[in-house]
Design a protein around this motif. Structure first.
Motif, PDB file in Angstrom:
ATOM      1  N   ALA A  32       0.830  -1.213   0.000  1.00  0.00           N
ATOM      2  CA  ALA A  32       0.000   0.000   0.000  1.00  0.00           C
ATOM      3  C   ALA A  32       0.859   1.255   0.000  1.00  0.00           C
ATOM      4  O   ALA A  32       0.409   2.325  -0.396  1.00  0.00           O
ATOM      5  CB  ALA A  32      -0.930   0.002   1.214  1.00  0.00           C
ATOM      6  N   ILE A  33       2.103   1.115   0.420  1.00  0.00           N
ATOM      7  CA  ILE A  33       3.029   2.242   0.457  1.00  0.00           C
ATOM      8  C   ILE A  33       3.824   2.233  -0.846  1.00  0.00           C
ATOM      9  O   ILE A  33       4.477   1.231  -1.159  1.00  0.00           O
ATOM     10  CB  ILE A  33       3.933   2.166   1.698  1.00  0.00           C
ATOM     11  CG1 ILE A  33       3.049   2.223   2.951  1.00  0.00           C
ATOM     12  CG2 ILE A  33       4.958   3.291   1.683  1.00  0.00           C
ATOM     13  CD1 ILE A  33       3.761   1.970   4.235  1.00  0.00           C
ATOM     14  N   PRO A  34       3.735   3.303  -1.621  1.00  0.00           N
ATOM     15  CA  PRO A  34       4.360   3.319  -2.949  1.00  0.00           C
ATOM     16  C   PRO A  34       5.830   2.887  -2.931  1.00  0.00           C
ATOM     17  O   PRO A  34       6.621   3.346  -2.108  1.00  0.00           O
ATOM     18  CB  PRO A  34       4.224   4.791  -3.372  1.00  0.00           C
ATOM     19  CG  PRO A  34       3.022   5.275  -2.634  1.00  0.00           C
ATOM     20  CD  PRO A  34       3.062   4.567  -1.310  1.00  0.00           C
ATOM     21  N   GLY A  35       6.145   1.952  -3.834  1.00  0.00           N
ATOM     22  CA  GLY A  35       7.512   1.496  -4.025  1.00  0.00           C
ATOM     23  C   GLY A  35       7.976   0.389  -3.098  1.00  0.00           C
ATOM     24  O   GLY A  35       9.126  -0.053  -3.186  1.00  0.00           O
ATOM     25  N   LEU A  36       7.112  -0.075  -2.188  1.00  0.00           N
ATOM     26  CA  LEU A  36       7.526  -1.109  -1.237  1.00  0.00           C
ATOM     27  C   LEU A  36       6.821  -2.432  -1.504  1.00  0.00           C
ATOM     28  O   LEU A  36       5.720  -2.473  -2.032  1.00  0.00           O
ATOM     29  CB  LEU A  36       7.248  -0.659   0.194  1.00  0.00           C
ATOM     30  CG  LEU A  36       8.029   0.561   0.676  1.00  0.00           C
ATOM     31  CD1 LEU A  36       7.670   0.898   2.108  1.00  0.00           C
ATOM     32  CD2 LEU A  36       9.527   0.337   0.535  1.00  0.00           C
ATOM     33  N   ASN A  37       7.489  -3.510  -1.111  1.00  0.00           N
ATOM     34  CA  ASN A  37       6.907  -4.850  -1.155  1.00  0.00           C
ATOM     35  C   ASN A  37       7.604  -5.708  -0.110  1.00  0.00           C
ATOM     36  O   ASN A  37       8.478  -5.233   0.621  1.00  0.00           O
ATOM     37  CB  ASN A  37       6.990  -5.464  -2.561  1.00  0.00           C
ATOM     38  CG  ASN A  37       8.411  -5.615  -3.034  1.00  0.00           C
ATOM     39  OD1 ASN A  37       9.264  -6.161  -2.337  1.00  0.00           O
ATOM     40  ND2 ASN A  37       8.695  -5.136  -4.243  1.00  0.00           N
ATOM     41  N   GLU A  38       7.229  -6.971  -0.022  1.00  0.00           N
ATOM     42  CA  GLU A  38       7.748  -7.865   1.022  1.00  0.00           C
ATOM     43  C   GLU A  38       9.269  -7.994   0.986  1.00  0.00           C
ATOM     44  O   GLU A  38       9.893  -8.230   2.015  1.00  0.00           O
ATOM     45  CB  GLU A  38       7.104  -9.250   0.905  1.00  0.00           C
ATOM     46  CG  GLU A  38       7.480 -10.170   2.037  1.00  0.00           C
ATOM     47  CD  GLU A  38       6.744 -11.492   2.035  1.00  0.00           C
ATOM     48  OE1 GLU A  38       6.974 -12.283   2.966  1.00  0.00           O
ATOM     49  OE2 GLU A  38       5.949 -11.747   1.115  1.00  0.00           O
ATOM     50  N   ALA A  67       2.004   8.471   2.544  1.00  0.00           N
ATOM     51  CA  ALA A  67       1.163   7.903   1.486  1.00  0.00           C
ATOM     52  C   ALA A  67       0.988   6.407   1.716  1.00  0.00           C
ATOM     53  O   ALA A  67       1.952   5.674   1.916  1.00  0.00           O
ATOM     54  CB  ALA A  67       1.796   8.151   0.119  1.00  0.00           C
ATOM     55  N   GLY A  68      -0.243   5.961   1.719  1.00  0.00           N
ATOM     56  CA  GLY A  68      -0.573   4.554   1.879  1.00  0.00           C
ATOM     57  C   GLY A  68      -0.630   4.069   3.318  1.00  0.00           C
ATOM     58  O   GLY A  68      -0.986   2.922   3.573  1.00  0.00           O
ATOM     59  N   PHE A  69      -0.309   4.925   4.288  1.00  0.00           N
ATOM     60  CA  PHE A  69      -0.283   4.490   5.687  1.00  0.00           C
ATOM     61  C   PHE A  69      -1.668   4.061   6.179  1.00  0.00           C
ATOM     62  O   PHE A  69      -1.782   3.160   6.997  1.00  0.00           O
ATOM     63  CB  PHE A  69       0.263   5.590   6.594  1.00  0.00           C
ATOM     64  CG  PHE A  69       1.772   5.695   6.611  1.00  0.00           C
ATOM     65  CD1 PHE A  69       2.539   5.464   5.480  1.00  0.00           C
ATOM     66  CD2 PHE A  69       2.436   6.049   7.767  1.00  0.00           C
ATOM     67  CE1 PHE A  69       3.921   5.582   5.496  1.00  0.00           C
ATOM     68  CE2 PHE A  69       3.816   6.164   7.806  1.00  0.00           C
ATOM     69  CZ  PHE A  69       4.559   5.931   6.667  1.00  0.00           C
ATOM     70  N   GLY A  70      -2.717   4.719   5.701  1.00  0.00           N
ATOM     71  CA  GLY A  70      -4.077   4.364   6.129  1.00  0.00           C
ATOM     72  C   GLY A  70      -4.439   2.950   5.720  1.00  0.00           C
ATOM     73  O   GLY A  70      -4.956   2.162   6.534  1.00  0.00           O
ATOM     74  N   ILE A  71      -4.160   2.603   4.484  1.00  0.00           N
ATOM     75  CA  ILE A  71      -4.447   1.246   4.002  1.00  0.00           C
ATOM     76  C   ILE A  71      -3.541   0.239   4.706  1.00  0.00           C
ATOM     77  O   ILE A  71      -3.996  -0.828   5.126  1.00  0.00           O
ATOM     78  CB  ILE A  71      -4.274   1.168   2.470  1.00  0.00           C
ATOM     79  CG1 ILE A  71      -5.308   2.042   1.781  1.00  0.00           C
ATOM     80  CG2 ILE A  71      -4.364  -0.272   1.978  1.00  0.00           C
ATOM     81  CD1 ILE A  71      -5.067   2.267   0.304  1.00  0.00           C
TER      82      ILE A  71
END
Length: 119
Positions: A30-36, A73-77
């Motif tokens: 949900a946070i732009p540019g990040l993944n596991e 950005a994306g912290f809510g989700i």
């Protein structure tokens, strides 16, 4: 690199730990540019936690440290998905899940000091 560490007052099996890791790995997207692949996750189970004067509630205290994300950005989700993961996997009620976010301005890894462009 985001670092998520959780303290819970319930036992956590290896299968539950892996499920949480996977769910948070998906949630971080949900946070732009990040993944596991960027996520560092840890969990401490059977912690002695008291809430509202009692230690009988199932409780989670989670710290999420993220580097260079001042716009959040994306912290809510991300918050909603982390909450759902701990509720679904460990049966902790959302009202007993507390998440603290840390904005990291400087970081070090692989012997390198990294400073965020955001101040």
């Amino acid at each position: 690199m985001p670092f998520v560490i959780a303290k819970v007052n319930v036992p956590v099996s290896r299968d539950q730990e892996i499920e949480l890791k996977s769910r948070l790995g998906k949630a971080i997207e949900a946070i732009p540019g990040l993944n596991e692949n960027y996520l560092l996750f840890g969990i401490e189970d059977n912690c002695r936690l008291h809430l509202r004067g009692k230690d009988t509630w199932k409780i989670a205290y989670i710290e999420a440290s993220l580097f260079g994300r001042p716009d959040h950005a994306g912290f809510g989700i991300f918050t909603a998905e982390m909450t759902a993961a701990f509720q679904d996997v460990l049966g902790i009620s959302p009202e007993n899940i507390y998440i603290k976010f840390d904005d990291i301005k400087t970081w070090s890894t692989n012997g390198q000091f990294i400073e965020s462009a955001y101040r």
